[in-house]
Design a protein around this motif. Structure first.
Motif, mmCIF file in Angstrom:
data_model
loop_
_atom_site.group_PDB
_atom_site.id
_atom_site.type_symbol
_atom_site.label_atom_id
_atom_site.label_comp_id
_atom_site.label_asym_id
_atom_site.label_seq_id
_atom_site.Cartn_x
_atom_site.Cartn_y
_atom_site.Cartn_z
ATOM 1 N N ALA A 1 -1.331 5.805 5.964
ATOM 2 C CA ALA A 1 -0.327 5.920 7.026
ATOM 3 C C ALA A 1 -0.976 5.991 8.405
ATOM 4 C CB ALA A 1 0.538 7.150 6.792
ATOM 5 N N GLN B 1 -7.780 5.726 -2.974
ATOM 6 C CA GLN B 1 -6.699 5.847 -3.958
ATOM 7 C C GLN B 1 -5.883 4.565 -4.022
ATOM 8 O OE1 GLN B 1 -4.862 9.364 -2.341
ATOM 9 N NE2 GLN B 1 -6.100 10.730 -3.592
ATOM 10 N N LEU C 1 -5.549 1.932 -7.211
ATOM 11 C CA LEU C 1 -4.249 2.272 -7.782
ATOM 12 C C LEU C 1 -3.963 1.420 -9.019
ATOM 13 C CD1 LEU C 1 -1.904 4.151 -7.412
ATOM 14 C CD2 LEU C 1 -0.760 2.406 -6.054
ATOM 15 N N ARG D 1 -11.539 7.946 3.076
ATOM 16 C CA ARG D 1 -10.656 9.016 2.615
ATOM 17 C C ARG D 1 -9.516 9.250 3.600
ATOM 18 N NH1 ARG D 1 -10.243 9.682 -2.618
ATOM 19 N NH2 ARG D 1 -12.253 9.896 -3.630
ATOM 20 N N GLN D 2 -9.349 8.334 4.547
ATOM 21 C CA GLN D 2 -8.194 8.426 5.437
ATOM 22 C C GLN D 2 -6.931 8.027 4.696
ATOM 23 O OE1 GLN D 2 -8.253 6.932 9.678
ATOM 24 N NE2 GLN D 2 -10.147 6.084 8.886
ATOM 25 N N VAL D 3 -5.837 8.690 5.066
ATOM 26 C CA VAL D 3 -4.550 8.314 4.509
ATOM 27 C C VAL D 3 -4.115 7.000 5.161
ATOM 28 C CG1 VAL D 3 -2.139 8.995 4.324
ATOM 29 C CG2 VAL D 3 -3.930 10.690 4.049
ATOM 30 N N LEU E 1 0.856 -1.184 0.000
ATOM 31 C CA LEU E 1 0.000 0.000 0.000
ATOM 32 C C LEU E 1 0.895 1.238 0.000
ATOM 33 C CD1 LEU E 1 -2.518 -1.064 2.791
ATOM 34 C CD2 LEU E 1 -2.904 -1.129 0.330
ATOM 35 N N ALA E 2 0.435 2.287 -0.659
ATOM 36 C CA ALA E 2 1.173 3.552 -0.626
ATOM 37 C C ALA E 2 0.678 4.362 0.567
ATOM 38 C CB ALA E 2 0.978 4.321 -1.923
ATOM 39 N N ASP E 3 1.567 4.568 1.541
ATOM 40 C CA ASP E 3 1.195 5.223 2.794
ATOM 41 C C ASP E 3 0.637 6.628 2.608
ATOM 42 O OD1 ASP E 3 1.776 3.167 4.377
ATOM 43 O OD2 ASP E 3 3.500 4.069 5.391
ATOM 44 N N ASN E 4 1.130 7.307 1.578
ATOM 45 C CA ASN E 4 0.738 8.717 1.425
ATOM 46 C C ASN E 4 -0.610 8.878 0.719
ATOM 47 O OD1 ASN E 4 1.917 7.640 -0.905
ATOM 48 N ND2 ASN E 4 2.408 9.665 -1.699
ATOM 49 N N LEU E 5 -1.160 7.786 0.219
ATOM 50 C CA LEU E 5 -2.457 7.875 -0.455
ATOM 51 C C LEU E 5 -3.562 7.388 0.482
ATOM 52 C CD1 LEU E 5 -1.582 6.538 -4.027
ATOM 53 C CD2 LEU E 5 -1.545 8.875 -3.172
#
Lengths: 260, 417
Positions: free
Chosen positions: A147, A103, A107, A143-145, A95-99
Motif C-alpha cells: 500500500a 509476501q 503469495l 518488507r514494505q507494505v 497485489l494485496a495492499d495489506n501484505l
C-alpha cells in the motif's frame, strides 16, 4: 518471418477465438523469441486482451495451434500456462495492499520449513536477489507494505513476481498506463532488462512512444486480425498508426504467415 | 496519468516496513526512532489499547478501590474468558472482511448440548466435548458454504443464524428451565486455580518460548544475511513480557491464585497467532482480506479458506459456550443471549482488528475483551445499571473505531496502508 534459427519459445499459428457471434480473433500468427520484446498494439477492441487471456489459459483459443519450444501444447487453464513458464502481469497488478513485497511475491507459492512454518528468511532473501538482479533500485525495503509503494514500484513488484518462477514468457498488459513520466521510464527499462535476460516478452500497449522505446518488434492487431508485424528499427510511428487504423485485413495477415 | 513522480522520493526512505534493511534499526535507539516515526505516520500499533486499559484501570480504581484488588483481578480474567475464546474465532472472519453475528447463539447451542448430554444422558466428558466441537464445525461449515459457495452476504447468513440458533437453544431447553452442570471437568474449566509454584512455572515456560522464538528468528535471519532486530530490543521485549506475566501471577496469588482458564486463553491466543502469522493458511487469510481477486489469481483456493474461517469462528464460539456453561455451572433459556456476538465483534475491533479485512492480530481478541469486561466489571462494582454499562461500552467502541479511522487516514497520507 524467418527470424531466427532457434524455434520461438511461444508460437501461435492461426489462432481464432469467438464469443457468440463476435469474432474476437481470426487466424492470428505470432512468434515470441527468447530475448525479444514484442509489442502488441491495436485500437480498443482489436483483440489484444482476448489474445493474452487465451495464452494465459483464462479462455482457450477455439482453433489454431499453440507451440511452446516447437512442441504443440494445449493451454486450457491458468495453471497450464504457469506450468509452461508463461506469466501474465495484468493491468490491475493483483497485489494485496495489506501484505508486504515478499509476501506478495510468494503469495500462493510460499516456501516452508518443518511443520508447515513459513520460511520467511529464504523467501525474503530470494525476493531481494530477484529485485537486485532486475536492478529495481527504487524499492527501499522488500518488507514494505505494498500500500505504501508508488505506481512504478508496484509495477516493478508485479513484474518481479512474474519472473521469479523460472518463467520464460512474460506478458505485460498496459504496464505504464497509470504511471507518470519518470516511472514509465523506470518500468520500460525493467521491461528491456527482461528481454536482455533471455525472456520472451509480450508488451501490450496503447502508447506508441513506449512501444518504440523498448520493443524489438511490433505486431499490430486490427479487428481481431494481425495486420502488420514490423521490426521496430525498420518502421515508423506513422506506419504503425496506419496499420492500427487502416491496416489491410485478411490478405495482409495471410502473406506474413507463409515463411514460418 | 498527468501526475509526474507522485510519491517516489519519500518512499525511498527506509524504516516503513516492520524490519528495515538500511541503517537506523541496528541499534536500540534506532529502533525507538523507527517506532516513533511509525507512530507519527499513524501506525499506532498497540498504543491506543494500552492507553485505554490504563485509563480504565485508573478511573475505576479511583472510584472504587475494589477494582484493583487481587480477587477482582482474577474475577476479571474468569469473566472475560468466554468472550476471549469466542472473539479469537471472530478475528478470522473479520480478517476476510466478513462478519459472524451467529457466534452468540452458536455458543448457546453448544452450552445446551453439553449440559443435556452430561446431566441428562450421562455422556462421558470427552465425547460430549467432542460433540460440541463437531457442532461448531458443522454450523461453521454450513454458514461458510452459504457465504462462499452460494454467494450470500455473511451479514444475512449469520443474522439468520443468530435468530435460528436462538430458536434451537429454546427448542433444546424446552420445558426444562435450567439444566445444572456438575461435571468436575466442565466446572473446573473456569473454577480451577493454579498453585503459585505451578503458575510461576507455566509463566516461565511462556516467557522462555517467547524468547526462544525471537532468538531463533534472529539466528535464521543472521544465517540468511538479512537485517536483524538488535539484541537489546529482544531483551527489552522479553523482560517486558516476563514482568507482565510474573506480575500477573504474583498479583493473582495474593488472592485466589492464577486461574487455569487464564493459561488456556494464553495458549489459544499463542496458537492462533502462530497459525495466522507463520503458516500459509494465515497468509492466505490476510491476502483474501486485502485483495480477494489477487488471492484467487495466486492460485489460492479462496472458497475453501473462507469456509474454514467460518468454521473456526463457529467452533471457537462453541468452545466459548462450554466456558460460559462452566462459569455459570448451569444452562437456561438465556444461553447465548446478552449480545455475546456484538460484544465479541466489538472486542475484536476495539483490540485493533479492522472491520474491512486484512488488518489485525489474534491478540486483539484478548485486549478488546479486557476493555469490554473491564468496563462491565468496574461499573458493576459501582452498582451502576445495565443501561449505564451499555452506554459506556458503546462509547468505548465508538472511540476505538474513531482512533482507528483517524490513524488510517494518517497511514494513507504517509502511504503506509
Amino acid at each position: 518471418m524467418a527470424v531466427a534459427a532457434d524455434p520461438p519459445i511461444l508460437a501461435l499459428r492461426g489462432v481464432s477465438k469467438r464469443f457468440g457471434a463476435v469474432r474476437a480473433l481470426t487466424r492470428v500468427d505470432l512468434d515470441l523469441q527468447a530475448g525479444e520484446v514484442v509489442a502488441l498494439v491495436g485500437d480498443n477492441g482489436a483483440g489484444k486482451s482476448t489474445l493474452i487471456k487465451s495464452v494465459a489459459g483464462i479462455h482457450p483459443f477455439d482453433e489454431g495451434e499453440v507451440r511452446f519450444d516447437g512442441e504443440p501444447v494445449r493451454i486450457t487453464h491458468p495453471k497450464d500456462a504457469a506450468d509452461l513458464g508463461i506469466e501474465v502481469v495484468y493491468q490491475d497488478l493483483a497485489l494485496a495492499d495489506n501484505l508486504d513485497v515478499v509476501q506478495n511475491m510468494y503469495l500462493g507459492r510460499e516456501r516452508h520449513k518443518a511443520l508447515g512454518v513459513l520460511d520467511e528468511e529464504s523467501m525474503e532473501r530470494s525476493a531481494r536477489e530477484t529485485m537486485t538482479a532486475l536492478a529495481v533500485t527504487t524499492l527501499g525495503s522488500v518488507r514494505q507494505v505494498v500500500a505504501g509503494l508508488s505506481g512504478g514500484q508496484r509495477q516493478s513488484v508485479a513484474v518481479a513476481k512474474a519472473v521469479m518462477w523460472n518463467s520464460r514468457v512474460v506478458i505485460l498488459d498496459e504496464p505504464t498506463a497509470a504511471l507518470g513520466v519518470a516511472q514509465t521510464h523506470q518500468v520500460l527499462q525493467l521491461v528491456r532488462r527482461l528481454g536482455d535476460r533471455g525472456l520472451a516478452v509480450l508488451l501490450v500497449s496503447h502508447n506508441l512512444h513506449d512501444v518504440f522505446e523498448v520493443a524489438d518488434r511490433i505486431a499490430v492487431l486490427r479487428l481481431g486480425q494481425k495486420v502488420a508485424d514490423l521490426r521496430a528499427d525498420a518502421t515508423s510511428q506513422q506506419e504503425v498508426v496506419e496499420a492500427i487504423t487502416a491496416g489491410e485485413l485478411a490478405d495482409a495477415a495471410g502473406t506474413e504467415v507463409d515463411a514460418s | 496519468m498527468t501526475e509526474t513522480e507522485p510519491r517516489t522520493p519519500p518512499q525511498a526512505a527506509p524504516g516503513t516496513g516492520g524490519v528495515s534493511p538500511a541503517a537506523g534499526a541496528a541499534t536500540l535507539s534506532g529502533h525507538l526512532k523507527g517506532y516513533l516515526r511509525r507512530l507519527a505516520s499513524g501506525d499506532l500499533g498497540r498504543l491506543p489499547i494500552v492507553v485505554g486499559l490504563l485509563l480504565i484501570g485508573v478511573i475505576f480504581t479511583s472510584l472504587n478501590n475494589a477494582f484493583i484488588s487481587p480477587v477482582n483481578f482474577t474475577n476479571l480474567i474468569v469473566q472475560m474468558s468466554p468472550l476471549v475464546v469466542i472473539a479469537a474465532g471472530v478475528v478470522f472472519v473479520l480478517l476476510i472482511a466478513e462478519v459472524d453475528l451467529s457466534v452468540g447463539y452458536v455458543s448457546g447451542v453448544a452450552a445446551v448440548v453439553v449440559a443435556r448430554l452430561l446431566t441428562e444422558n450421562g455422556w462421558p466428558v470427552v465425547t460430549a466435548v467432542a460433540l460440541v466441537v463437531l457442532t461448531g464445525l458443522s454450523i461453521g461449515w454450513l454458514q461458510g458454504v452459504l457465504v462462499a459457495k452460494v454467494g450470500l452476504p455473511s451479514l444475512v447468513v449469520t443474522l439468520a443464524g443468530l435468530v435460528g440458533w436462538n430458536g434451537l437453544v429454546l427448542v433444546l431447553i424446552a420445558g426444562r428451565g435450567t439444566v445444572t452442570i456438575s461435571s468436575p471437568f466442565v466446572v473446573g474449566i473456569t473454577n480451577a486455580y493454579l498453585s503459585a509454584t505451578v503458575a510461576y512455572g507455566v509463566m516461565a515456560a511462556f516467557v522462555a518460548v517467547y524468547a526462544v522464538v525471537q532468538l531463533q528468528r534472529r539466528a535464521a535471519r543472521t544465517r540468511a544475511d538479512l537485517p536483524v532486530v538488535p539484541m537489546t530490543v529482544i531483551v527489552t521485549r522479553t523482560a517486558g513480557v516476563a514482568a507482565l506475566g510474573f506480575g500477573a501471577v504474583f498479583y493473582a496469588s495474593l488472592g485466589r491464585g492464577f486461574p487455569l482458564i487464564g493459561v488456556v486463553l494464553l495458549v489459544v491466543i499463542a496458537a492462533f497467532t502462530f497459525v495466522l502469522e507463520r503458516t500459509s493458511f494465515g497468509r492466505h487469510v490476510l491476502a483474501i482480506g486485502g485483495n480477494r481477486e489477487a488471492a484467487r489469481r495466486a492460485g489460492i483456493n479462496v472458497d475453501r479458506i473462507r469456509i474454514i474461517c467460518f468454521m473456526i469462528s463457529a467452533t471457537m464460539a462453541s468452545l466459548g459456550g462450554l466456558v460460559f456453561a462452566s462459569r455459570l455451572r448451569s444452562v437456561d433459556t438465556n444461553a447465548g443471549g446478552g449480545q455475546i456476538e456484538l460484544n465479541a465483534i466489538a472486542a475484536v475491533v476495539i483490540g485493533g482488528t479492522s472491520l474491512f479485512g486484512g488488518h489485525g492480530k489474534i491478540s486483539s481478541a484478548l485486549f478488546g475483551a479486557l476493555v469490554i469486561q473491564g468496563v462491565d466489571n468496574g461499573m458493576g462494582l459501582l452498582g451502576l445499571s445495565s443501561g449505564a454499562k451499555f452506554l459506556v461500552t458503546g462509547f468505548v467502541l465508538l472511540v476505538a473505531v474513531l482512533v482507528d479511522s483517524v490513524a488510517r487516514r494518517g497511514r494513507t497520507r504517509s502511504g503506509l496502508a
